[in-house]
Design a protein around this motif. Structure first.
Motif, PDB file in Angstrom:
ATOM      1  N   GLY A 245       0.787  -1.218   0.000  1.00  0.00           N
ATOM      2  CA  GLY A 245       0.000   0.000   0.000  1.00  0.00           C
ATOM      3  C   GLY A 245       0.823   1.274   0.000  1.00  0.00           C
ATOM      4  N   GLN A 246       2.090   1.147   0.313  1.00  0.00           N
ATOM      5  CA  GLN A 246       2.970   2.316   0.326  1.00  0.00           C
ATOM      6  C   GLN A 246       3.481   2.626  -1.078  1.00  0.00           C
ATOM      7  OE1 GLN A 246       3.653   4.211   3.245  1.00  0.00           O
ATOM      8  NE2 GLN A 246       1.897   2.957   3.850  1.00  0.00           N
ATOM      9  N   GLU A 247       3.971   3.838  -1.221  1.00  0.00           N
ATOM     10  CA  GLU A 247       4.579   4.277  -2.478  1.00  0.00           C
ATOM     11  C   GLU A 247       6.083   4.039  -2.410  1.00  0.00           C
ATOM     12  OE1 GLU A 247       3.483   8.215  -4.340  1.00  0.00           O
ATOM     13  OE2 GLU A 247       5.540   8.684  -3.702  1.00  0.00           O
ATOM     14  N   VAL A 248       6.673   3.710  -3.547  1.00  0.00           N
ATOM     15  CA  VAL A 248       8.118   3.510  -3.586  1.00  0.00           C
ATOM     16  C   VAL A 248       8.674   4.180  -4.843  1.00  0.00           C
ATOM     17  CG1 VAL A 248       7.946   1.289  -4.807  1.00  0.00           C
ATOM     18  CG2 VAL A 248       9.939   1.775  -3.400  1.00  0.00           C
ATOM     19  N   ILE A 249       9.852   4.732  -4.714  1.00  0.00           N
ATOM     20  CA  ILE A 249      10.544   5.350  -5.850  1.00  0.00           C
ATOM     21  C   ILE A 249      11.885   4.645  -6.041  1.00  0.00           C
ATOM     22  CG2 ILE A 249      11.583   7.439  -6.797  1.00  0.00           C
ATOM     23  CD1 ILE A 249       9.541   9.070  -5.231  1.00  0.00           C
ATOM     24  N   LEU A 250      12.074   4.128  -7.228  1.00  0.00           N
ATOM     25  CA  LEU A 250      13.336   3.486  -7.593  1.00  0.00           C
ATOM     26  C   LEU A 250      14.120   4.452  -8.471  1.00  0.00           C
ATOM     27  CD1 LEU A 250      11.989  -0.077  -8.486  1.00  0.00           C
ATOM     28  CD2 LEU A 250      12.492   0.919  -6.241  1.00  0.00           C
ATOM     29  N   ARG A 251      15.402   4.546  -8.185  1.00  0.00           N
ATOM     30  CA  ARG A 251      16.213   5.564  -8.848  1.00  0.00           C
ATOM     31  C   ARG A 251      17.288   4.951  -9.740  1.00  0.00           C
ATOM     32  NH1 ARG A 251      14.539  10.086  -6.241  1.00  0.00           N
ATOM     33  NH2 ARG A 251      13.685   9.746  -4.150  1.00  0.00           N
ATOM     34  N   CYS A 252      17.589   5.671 -10.786  1.00  0.00           N
ATOM     35  CA  CYS A 252      18.554   5.202 -11.770  1.00  0.00           C
ATOM     36  C   CYS A 252      19.330   6.403 -12.313  1.00  0.00           C
ATOM     37  CB  CYS A 252      17.802   4.495 -12.908  1.00  0.00           C
ATOM     38  SG  CYS A 252      18.776   4.108 -14.377  1.00  0.00           S
ATOM     39  N   VAL A 253      20.620   6.188 -12.528  1.00  0.00           N
ATOM     40  CA  VAL A 253      21.417   7.176 -13.252  1.00  0.00           C
ATOM     41  C   VAL A 253      21.903   6.490 -14.527  1.00  0.00           C
ATOM     42  CG1 VAL A 253      23.431   8.674 -13.243  1.00  0.00           C
ATOM     43  CG2 VAL A 253      22.124   8.327 -11.140  1.00  0.00           C
ATOM     44  N   PRO A 254      21.312   6.830 -15.670  1.00  0.00           N
ATOM     45  CA  PRO A 254      21.732   6.209 -16.935  1.00  0.00           C
ATOM     46  C   PRO A 254      23.135   6.664 -17.345  1.00  0.00           C
ATOM     47  CG  PRO A 254      19.551   7.221 -17.102  1.00  0.00           C
ATOM     48  CD  PRO A 254      20.173   7.725 -15.842  1.00  0.00           C
ATOM     49  N   ILE A 255      23.667   6.030 -18.358  1.00  0.00           N
ATOM     50  CA  ILE A 255      24.951   6.441 -18.917  1.00  0.00           C
ATOM     51  C   ILE A 255      24.772   7.823 -19.544  1.00  0.00           C
ATOM     52  CG2 ILE A 255      26.694   5.883 -20.663  1.00  0.00           C
ATOM     53  CD1 ILE A 255      26.075   2.914 -20.071  1.00  0.00           C
ATOM     54  N   SER A 256      25.745   8.696 -19.335  1.00  0.00           N
ATOM     55  CA  SER A 256      25.525  10.123 -19.530  1.00  0.00           C
ATOM     56  C   SER A 256      25.172  10.530 -20.957  1.00  0.00           C
ATOM     57  CB  SER A 256      26.754  10.908 -19.066  1.00  0.00           C
ATOM     58  OG  SER A 256      27.890  10.529 -19.833  1.00  0.00           O
ATOM     59  N   ASN A 257      25.699   9.891 -21.977  1.00  0.00           N
ATOM     60  CA  ASN A 257      25.398  10.332 -23.340  1.00  0.00           C
ATOM     61  C   ASN A 257      24.250   9.537 -23.971  1.00  0.00           C
ATOM     62  OD1 ASN A 257      26.885   7.973 -23.521  1.00  0.00           O
ATOM     63  ND2 ASN A 257      27.769   8.516 -25.493  1.00  0.00           N
ATOM     64  N   HIS A 258      23.588   8.720 -23.178  1.00  0.00           N
ATOM     65  CA  HIS A 258      22.475   7.943 -23.703  1.00  0.00           C
ATOM     66  C   HIS A 258      21.203   8.777 -23.724  1.00  0.00           C
ATOM     67  CE1 HIS A 258      24.349   3.694 -22.980  1.00  0.00           C
ATOM     68  NE2 HIS A 258      25.077   4.473 -23.783  1.00  0.00           N
ATOM     69  N   LEU A 259      20.318   8.457 -24.682  1.00  0.00           N
ATOM     70  CA  LEU A 259      19.106   9.241 -24.852  1.00  0.00           C
ATOM     71  C   LEU A 259      17.832   8.449 -24.619  1.00  0.00           C
ATOM     72  CD1 LEU A 259      20.060  11.303 -28.035  1.00  0.00           C
ATOM     73  CD2 LEU A 259      20.269  11.968 -25.631  1.00  0.00           C
ATOM     74  N   TYR A 260      17.942   7.111 -24.634  1.00  0.00           N
ATOM     75  CA  TYR A 260      16.778   6.265 -24.403  1.00  0.00           C
ATOM     76  C   TYR A 260      16.922   5.608 -23.037  1.00  0.00           C
ATOM     77  CZ  TYR A 260      15.518   6.613 -29.342  1.00  0.00           C
ATOM     78  OH  TYR A 260      15.164   7.071 -30.564  1.00  0.00           O
ATOM     79  N   PHE A 261      15.822   5.559 -22.311  1.00  0.00           N
ATOM     80  CA  PHE A 261      15.845   4.995 -20.976  1.00  0.00           C
ATOM     81  C   PHE A 261      14.696   4.008 -20.842  1.00  0.00           C
ATOM     82  CE2 PHE A 261      18.838   8.180 -20.421  1.00  0.00           C
ATOM     83  CZ  PHE A 261      18.299   9.411 -20.744  1.00  0.00           C
ATOM     84  N   TYR A 262      14.927   2.970 -20.022  1.00  0.00           N
ATOM     85  CA  TYR A 262      13.969   1.873 -19.920  1.00  0.00           C
ATOM     86  C   TYR A 262      13.879   1.372 -18.488  1.00  0.00           C
ATOM     87  CZ  TYR A 262      15.770   1.662 -24.725  1.00  0.00           C
ATOM     88  OH  TYR A 262      16.206   1.974 -25.989  1.00  0.00           O
TER      89      TYR A 262
END
Lengths: 116, 115
Positions: free
Chosen positions: A16-33
Motif C-alpha cells: 500500500g505504500q509508495e516507492v521510488i526506484l532511482r537510476c542514473v543512466p549512462i551520460s550520453n544515452h538518450l533512451y531509458f527503460y
C-alpha cells in the motif's frame, strides 16, 4: 567503462505504500527503460522513455506506475499503492540513439523490491 | 507479437569443450538480436548483437553467435568454455517492424562449466 547505476539495491516496503526506484543512466544515452524480473521468471519490459516522454509502455505499466526524469541525470520509477505481486527485481537500462534501435541497451544491477 | 524461446533451462559443459546455448525467435519484421549474460546479484551484461550483414557475429569474452534466418535461430557459441563462463544467459529480440525500442527476452539458460 560507463555504467548504469541504480539505488537502492534492496527496498523493503509495506503493501500500500509508495516507492521510488532511482537510476542514473549512462551520460550520453538518450533512451531509458525499466524492466522487471519476478523471481524465477523472464525479464519483462515495462516502459521506454525518450525526449522527456514515454515512447512505449507494456500492459504491466498501468496507472500505478509512473516515470520521471527530474533532472539531467536521474531517471525514476514510482510505484504507487504497492501490491504483493509488485515484488521483483527492477532493472533500469539506457541506450544511445542508434538507427532504429540497433544500439544495445545497458543495464544496471537492479533494485530488489520486496513488498510485505 | 515478438517472442524468444530458449529451449534449455541448463547447459552443462566441461571446461575446454565447445558450448552452444540455443535461441529461436519470432518476429513480424526483421529482427535485431542480442545476447546478455547475468552473473549472481548483477544486472544483464551485453555480449553481442546481430543487426544486419555477416551471419556470424563476434562479441565479448570470446563468444560468438550465428544468425540463421531460415531457422529463425541465433545460437550463442564459444569454442572453448571456461569455468568463469558459468552464468545465466538471455537471448533478446527487437522487432524492427514495430518501430519501438523494447526488448523481448527469453526465459534464460543457465550455463554450468565444470572444471
Amino acid at each position: 567503462e560507463p555504467e548504469v547505476t541504480q539505488t537502492p539495491s534492496h527496498q523493503v516496503t509495506q503493501m500500500g505504500q509508495e516507492v521510488i526506484l532511482r537510476c542514473v543512466p549512462i551520460s550520453n544515452h538518450l533512451y531509458f527503460y525499466w524492466y522487471r524480473q519476478i523471481l524465477g521468471q523472464k525479464v519483462e519490459f515495462l516502459v521506454s522513455f525518450y525526449n522527456n516522454e514515454i515512447s512505449e509502455k507494456s500492459e504491466i505499466f498501468d496507472d500505478q506506475f509512473s516515470v520521471e526524469r527530474p533532472d539531467g541525470s536521474n531517471f525514476t520509477l514510482k510505484i504507487r499503492s504497492t501490491k504483493l505481486e509488485d515484488s521483483a527485481m527492477y532493472f533500469c537500462a539506457s541506450s544511445e540513439a542508434g538507427q532504429g534501435g540497433n544500439q544495445p541497451q545497458h543495464f544496471g544491477d537492479g533494485t530488489r523490491l520486496s513488498i510485505l | 507479437a515478438q517472442s524468444v524461446a530458449q529451449p534449455e533451462d541448463q547447459v552443462n559443459v566441461a571446461e575446454g569443450n565447445p558450448l552452444t546455448v540455443k535461441c529461436t525467435y519470432s518476429v513480424s519484421g526483421n529482427p535485431y538480436l542480442f545476447w546478455y549474460v547475468q552473473y549472481p546479484n548483477r544486472g544483464l551484461q551485453f555480449l553481442l548483437k546481430y543487426i544486419t550483414g555477416d551471419n556470424l557475429v563476434k562479441g565479448s569474452y570470446g563468444f560468438e553467435a550465428e544468425f540463421n534466418k531460415s531457422q529463425t535461430s541465433f545460437h550463442l557459441k564459444k569454442p572453448s568454455a571456461l569455468v568463469s563462463d558459468s552464468a545465466l544467459y538471455f537471448c533478446a529480440v527487437r522487432d524492427t517492424n514495430t518501430g519501438f525500442q523494447k526488448l523481448v527476452f527469453g526465459t534464460g539458460t543457465r550455463l554450468l562449466v565444470s572444471p
